[in-house]
Design an enzyme around this catalytic site. Structure first.
Site, PDB file in Angstrom:
ATOM      1  N   ASP A 146      84.458  15.181  70.660  1.00  0.00           N
ATOM      2  CA  ASP A 146      84.375  16.638  70.517  1.00  0.00           C
ATOM      3  C   ASP A 146      85.668  17.104  69.858  1.00  0.00           C
ATOM      4  O   ASP A 146      86.707  16.460  69.985  1.00  0.00           O
ATOM      5  CB  ASP A 146      84.191  17.342  71.868  1.00  0.00           C
ATOM      6  N   SER A 147      85.588  18.234  69.157  1.00  0.00           N
ATOM      7  CA  SER A 147      86.793  18.741  68.494  1.00  0.00           C
ATOM      8  C   SER A 147      87.608  19.654  69.406  1.00  0.00           C
ATOM      9  O   SER A 147      88.691  20.078  69.035  1.00  0.00           O
ATOM     10  CB  SER A 147      86.394  19.494  67.220  1.00  0.00           C
TER      11      SER A 147
ATOM     12  N   ASP B  53      74.324  16.457  69.532  1.00  0.00           N
ATOM     13  CA  ASP B  53      74.003  17.802  70.038  1.00  0.00           C
ATOM     14  C   ASP B  53      74.994  18.814  69.441  1.00  0.00           C
ATOM     15  O   ASP B  53      75.832  19.357  70.148  1.00  0.00           O
ATOM     16  CB  ASP B  53      74.074  17.803  71.574  1.00  0.00           C
TER      17      ASP B  53
ATOM     18  N   PHE C 234      79.562  15.576  69.949  1.00  0.00           N
ATOM     19  CA  PHE C 234      79.615  16.994  70.350  1.00  0.00           C
ATOM     20  C   PHE C 234      79.442  17.057  71.874  1.00  0.00           C
ATOM     21  O   PHE C 234      78.552  17.708  72.398  1.00  0.00           O
ATOM     22  CB  PHE C 234      78.517  17.822  69.655  1.00  0.00           C
TER      23      PHE C 234
ATOM     24  N   CYS D 103      70.107  23.487  67.746  1.00  0.00           N
ATOM     25  CA  CYS D 103      69.951  24.724  68.523  1.00  0.00           C
ATOM     26  C   CYS D 103      69.998  25.928  67.580  1.00  0.00           C
ATOM     27  O   CYS D 103      70.332  27.034  67.983  1.00  0.00           O
ATOM     28  CB  CYS D 103      71.014  24.829  69.609  1.00  0.00           C
TER      29      CYS D 103
ATOM     30  N   ARG E  72      70.014  15.848  79.573  1.00  0.00           N
ATOM     31  CA  ARG E  72      71.103  15.023  80.116  1.00  0.00           C
ATOM     32  C   ARG E  72      70.550  14.044  81.161  1.00  0.00           C
ATOM     33  O   ARG E  72      70.948  12.892  81.234  1.00  0.00           O
ATOM     34  CB  ARG E  72      72.194  15.916  80.725  1.00  0.00           C
TER      35      ARG E  72
ATOM     36  N   ASN F  28      86.730  15.452  64.637  1.00  0.00           N
ATOM     37  CA  ASN F  28      85.596  16.044  63.945  1.00  0.00           C
ATOM     38  C   ASN F  28      84.497  14.979  63.851  1.00  0.00           C
ATOM     39  O   ASN F  28      84.730  13.888  63.314  1.00  0.00           O
ATOM     40  CB  ASN F  28      86.059  16.474  62.548  1.00  0.00           C
TER      41      ASN F  28
END
Ligand code: SAH
Length: 415
Positions: free
Chosen positions: A262-263, A317, A240, A357, A224, A296
């Site tokens: 983001d969802s 991400d 995300f 990740c 970040r 989404n």
């Protein structure tokens, strides 16, 4: 006397290489009685002692090594030493000077299988995911309190992996109950955040009760920061975004605009609160430079593309698409899809910060997925940097499974 776990012939090799997991298929027999989480001695088929482990009869990982020294006792002193050591070396890390949000205990890689602890200001959040860790909760909590001087410890042992160990889910205060009323009245008012960390100058509210993991993705702190350093004058797209970490750094770094997707509605609500925790960003938040979209990412990237939008810095991400190697194929398609869309949305000379990740996707595979995406998008691209977690999330050399977070900073060619 402690029970003895006798390994099958040949199954001592991975323990001798200091890998802490003993799978069901490696166990010849248990001599003596042990209950869930009890300490057992680990012995080779021909009687050599290899160390001590926590017994977990319900899990495929039947035992996890606490120590590779057969003479070492597993007791309060053991946890005090391990935990003091983990906290001490982290506090000496140059990158953590002045930071008040950091991982303190990183499970296997700190010699403490199943023990996670994250510091947010003067509060520590622990997550215990193995039978052995659960058994030693009191010792772990008291050692953490001694080592850090923290005033509050909250437990977030609500990860589904506990079910594999035959453990129920637990959350609640283990120390300093006083804050519960503060947190409750804060969430009742739907506003003020009780817990705020400052990450390289950016204030970020952390909801330790309901947020993902222990409340925040501390593993991306250094990335970040890099995003903030790269953002000046750029049109940024943060996919995300969770509670907006990369977006806040981009705004502080002088981004021309920041679109975040983001969802999760609650994560975006926290992102909005985070903007207000940084008075210098309040202007950017209202003058049309920032946009938060609850959507989404897979759909939204296509919508942005159809609208002819372009960006100079894109962050991808996503959550863990492949928890294990068994999911690698399906996950590869998902990574390819978003990276392809990302490349198509980048202006000439633009930058992509792209991550995985997933423990089930290795570095090489990830790079080849990103390369395939660039090639399908018809762009020339080069890796400027390989990215990973901060040093407070170390990877034990004996434990490749711990090497989950991988990233690339990629630049596409100019016009
Ligand atoms: N970059 C963040 C962490 C991202 S975690 C940070 O620095 O803090 C992954 C995020 O992806 C979560 O917030 C989750 O809500 C979101 N998510 C998962 N699937 C999604 C999807 N298909 N579309 C949009 N967001 C998604």
């Amino acid at each position: 006397m402690a029970a003895q776990l006798i390994l099958k012939a040949g199954k001592e090799r991975s323990v001798m290489r200091r890998h802490p997991w003993i799978f069901e298929g490696s166990v010849d027999q248990l001599q003596g009685r042990a209950r869930t989480g009890d300490t057992v001695e680990v012995i080779t088929h021909d009687g050599r002692a290899l160390g001590r482990a926590a017994w977990s009869p319900h899990s495929q990982i039947r035992a996890r090594m606490w120590t590779f020294d057969p003479q070492q006792s597993i007791d309060d002193v053991f946890f005090r030493r391990r935990i003091t050591d983990a906290v001490t070396w982290r506090r000496a890390l140059p990158e953590l000077q002045g930071q008040n949000g950091m991982r303190l205990l990183h499970g296997e890689s700190d010699g403490l299988p199943g023990v996670i602890a994250d510091q947010y200001g003067d509060t520590v959040v622990v997550q215990l995911t193995s039978a052995g860790a659960d058994k030693w909760r009191d010792a772990i909590v008291s050692a953490l309190q001694r080592a850090t001087g923290c005033t509050r410890i909250f437990e977030r042992s609500d990860s589904d992996v506990r079910k594999l160990e035959g453990l129920g889910l637990r959350t609640g205060w283990l120390l300093g109950e006083g804050l519960s009323s503060v947190l409750e009245s804060a969430s009742a008012q739907g506003g003020e955040q009780a817990l705020t960390i400052t990450e390289y100058g950016i204030n970020i509210g952390v909801d330790i009760q309901h947020g993902h993991k222990t409340g925040f993705y501390l593993d991306q702190r250094e990335n970040r920061r890099l995003c903030g350093q790269l953002a000046n004058g750029r049109r940024v797209l943060n996919c995300f975004c969770y509670t907006g970490g990369f977006s806040l750094h981009a705004l502080a770094g002088g981004a021309q605009s920041v679109v975040s997707i983001d969802s999760s509605g609650p994560a975006l609500a926290q992102a909005a609160r985070n903007v207000s925790l940084n008075p210098n960003m309040a202007v950017a938040a209202t003058d049309g430079r920032t946009e938060w979209r609850e959507a989404n990412v897979f759909d939204e990237l296509r919508i942005l593309r159809k609208a002819g939008q372009q960006f100079d810095l894109i962050i991808l991400d996503p959550p863990k698409f492949a928890p294990s190697a068994a999911h690698a194929r399906q996950a590869s398609r998902a990574y390819k899809d978003i990276n392809l869309l990302g490349f198509r949305l980048l202006a000439p000379g633009g930058l992509l910060m792209t991550y995985s990740c997933s423990g089930g996707i290795g570095h090489e595979l990830f790079q080849s997925i990103v390369a395939g995406a660039a090639s399908d998008a018809g762009v020339d691209a080069r890796i400027l940097r390989r990215l990973g977690p901060g040093a407070d999330h170390p990877v034990g050399l004996a434990i490749p499974e711990g090497d989950y977070l991988k990233g690339l900073l990629v630049q596409v060619g100019g016009a």
